[in-house]
Design a protein around this motif. Structure first.
Motif, short mmCIF file in Angstrom:
data_model
loop_
_atom_site.label_atom_id
_atom_site.label_comp_id
_atom_site.label_asym_id
_atom_site.label_seq_id
_atom_site.Cartn_x
_atom_site.Cartn_y
_atom_site.Cartn_z
N CYS A 100 -2.61 -6.72 -8.13
CA CYS A 100 -2.07 -5.36 -8.21
C CYS A 100 -1.46 -5.09 -9.57
N ALA A 128 0.51 -2.69 -10.31
CA ALA A 128 1.82 -2.02 -10.25
C ALA A 128 2.99 -2.99 -10.42
N ARG A 129 2.90 -4.17 -9.86
CA ARG A 129 3.93 -5.20 -9.98
C ARG A 129 5.34 -4.67 -9.71
N CYS A 130 5.52 -4.04 -8.58
CA CYS A 130 6.83 -3.48 -8.23
C CYS A 130 7.87 -4.61 -8.13
N PHE A 163 10.39 -4.98 -6.23
CA PHE A 163 10.85 -5.37 -4.90
C PHE A 163 9.75 -6.03 -4.07
N CYS A 164 8.60 -6.35 -4.70
CA CYS A 164 7.45 -6.83 -3.94
C CYS A 164 7.21 -8.33 -4.20
N TYR A 199 4.69 -9.80 -2.67
CA TYR A 199 3.31 -9.98 -2.20
C TYR A 199 2.29 -9.99 -3.34
N HIS A 200 2.52 -9.20 -4.38
CA HIS A 200 1.50 -9.12 -5.44
C HIS A 200 1.38 -10.46 -6.18
N GLY A 253 -3.76 -2.66 0.17
CA GLY A 253 -3.92 -3.73 -0.80
C GLY A 253 -3.34 -3.32 -2.14
N LEU A 258 -3.35 -2.30 -6.41
CA LEU A 258 -4.02 -1.36 -7.32
C LEU A 258 -4.76 -2.19 -8.36
N LYS A 276 3.76 2.92 -9.43
CA LYS A 276 3.32 3.61 -8.21
C LYS A 276 3.27 5.11 -8.44
S1 SF4 Z 1 1.20 -4.42 -3.55
FE1 SF4 Z 1 2.24 -2.41 -3.32
S2 SF4 Z 1 4.45 -2.87 -3.37
FE2 SF4 Z 1 3.35 -4.70 -4.17
S3 SF4 Z 1 3.28 -4.43 -6.40
FE3 SF4 Z 1 1.39 -3.52 -5.60
S4 SF4 Z 1 1.87 -1.33 -5.25
FE4 SF4 Z 1 3.83 -2.42 -5.50
#
Ligand code: SF4
Length: 349
Positions: free
Chosen positions: A57, A59-61, A63-64, A66-67, A102, A104, A182
């Protein structure tokens, strides 16, 4: 204690009124939220499967967990065949809905999404496809060089039924700091308008406990309420506390905890007078808290969510079967109601 009329009469409350609820006693909040609860003597749940198709992904948020770059879950990507097989298995096990979410990534294009949805929908026409968050839809639209409205139109034509609201916090200050990759608040609203134009539905969500103020939580609820006034797309609202463990905000915030979750849920139930259903998020808090949440305005315990990975990446491994959900609902004093993607009753127990 006598409640002020504005809270007890069920009428719409203002943002200023909502701010007064920050210091309200817990059981006063429960009472007010329960008086606005939907569902009568029942509480719903849905048998569904969450398919997290990739964690690669851009975006690499913060608070995540999971990525892939967070370093917790090794990079992966399911093939279209694997996704299809998971849908087939869900149907065989009594699932009525799948969720697809999933990362980005340039490989995931609008064309890919259309192809995949068409294949799944033509094989399982009755399976409800609750798919792709607003950020993914905006990503597809950008990649394809089309408007958000056009991307939604094509996804609907390919078989999408509804879209998970995945709103995080609709506060630009928070998004700029934690998830600038995002979609913006404006784009999120644009997705909701496009869903309305295509007679599709969504669920509004709120991830809280990321260091925001109470006023910013109300700001989020106000965006949701205003969007619902305008579009009417939301079937339900779902709030859950962020799981900061293993994420970029781990050192900055502490887990909000069950009481804060119940307070936030109740405030949302009181504020969102135009959204019928309210889910109690068992995934992060566990089924026991979800059961208590039914007394704080929630009327739905959400989905079984076979295979969910995003929350598990943060080290939280709550699992539930349909039977567990029915037991939790009964234990809170309600009758279980299995429902479909539109919150319609499939059967009562
Ligand atoms: S999977 Fe979703 S929450 Fe996690 S980094 Fe990517 S966009 Fe952000």
């Amino acid at each position: 204690m006598q409640e002020p009329e504005k809270f007890s009469a069920g009428a719409r409350i203002s943002r200023a009124d909502a701010l007064e609820l920050e210091s309200a006693p817990l059981f006063k909040l429960a009472r007010l939220a329960a008086s606005r609860r939907a569902g009568g003597g029942t509480a719903g749940y849905v048998v569904n499967r969450m398919i997290n198709y990739s964690n690669v992904c851009a975006a690499r948020c913060k608070f995540c967990a999971y990525h892939a770059k967070a370093g917790v879950v090794p990079p992966f990507r399911l093939s279209d065949g694997e996704i299809f097989d998971l849908c087939a298995d869900a149907v065989e096990r009594g699932g009525v809905q799948i969720m697809l979410q999933g990362g980005l990534h340039p490989d995931f294009t609008l064309e890919w999404a259309q192809r995949l949805l068409s294949r799944v929908k033509s094989a399982f026409p009755k399976l409800w496809l609750h798919v792709f968050s607003p950020s993914e839809i905006v990503w597809f639209a950008r990649g394809a060089g089309v408007s958000i409205a056009e991307a939604v139109r094509r996804l609907k034509a390919a078989g999408a039924d509804s879209v998970p609201g995945a709103a995080d916090l609709l506060v630009e200050r928070v998004r700029g700091e934690l998830c600038p990759g995002k979609c913006s608040v404006g784009e999120w609203r644009e997705v909701m308008r496009a869903l309305a134009e295509n007679s599709m539905s969504s669920s509004a969500t709120m991830t809280f406990g990321m260091g925001e103020t109470f006023a910013e939580r109300i700001e989020h609820l106000d965006v949701v309420r205003g969007t619902q006034d305008e579009t009417g797309v939301f079937k339900a609202f779902i709030a859950w506390p962020v799981s900061p463990e293993r994420t970029g905000i781990e050192r900055r915030v502490e887990r909000a905890g069950a009481v804060e979750f119940l307070r936030t849920l109740a405030v949302a139930r009181i504020y969102l007078d135009n959204i019928e259903h309210m889910q109690s998020g068992w995934l992060t808090e566990g089924l026991k808290v979800a059961e208590v949440a039914l007394l704080f305005g929630a009327d739905d315990v959400g989905g079984v969510l076979m295979d969910e990975m995003v929350v598990r990446a943060a080290g939280i491994d709550n699992r539930a079967t349909a039977e567990n959900m029915r037991a939790a609902i009964r234990s809170a004093g309600f009758r279980p109601r299995e429902r479909g993607g539109l919150y319609e009753t499939l059967r009562e127990f």
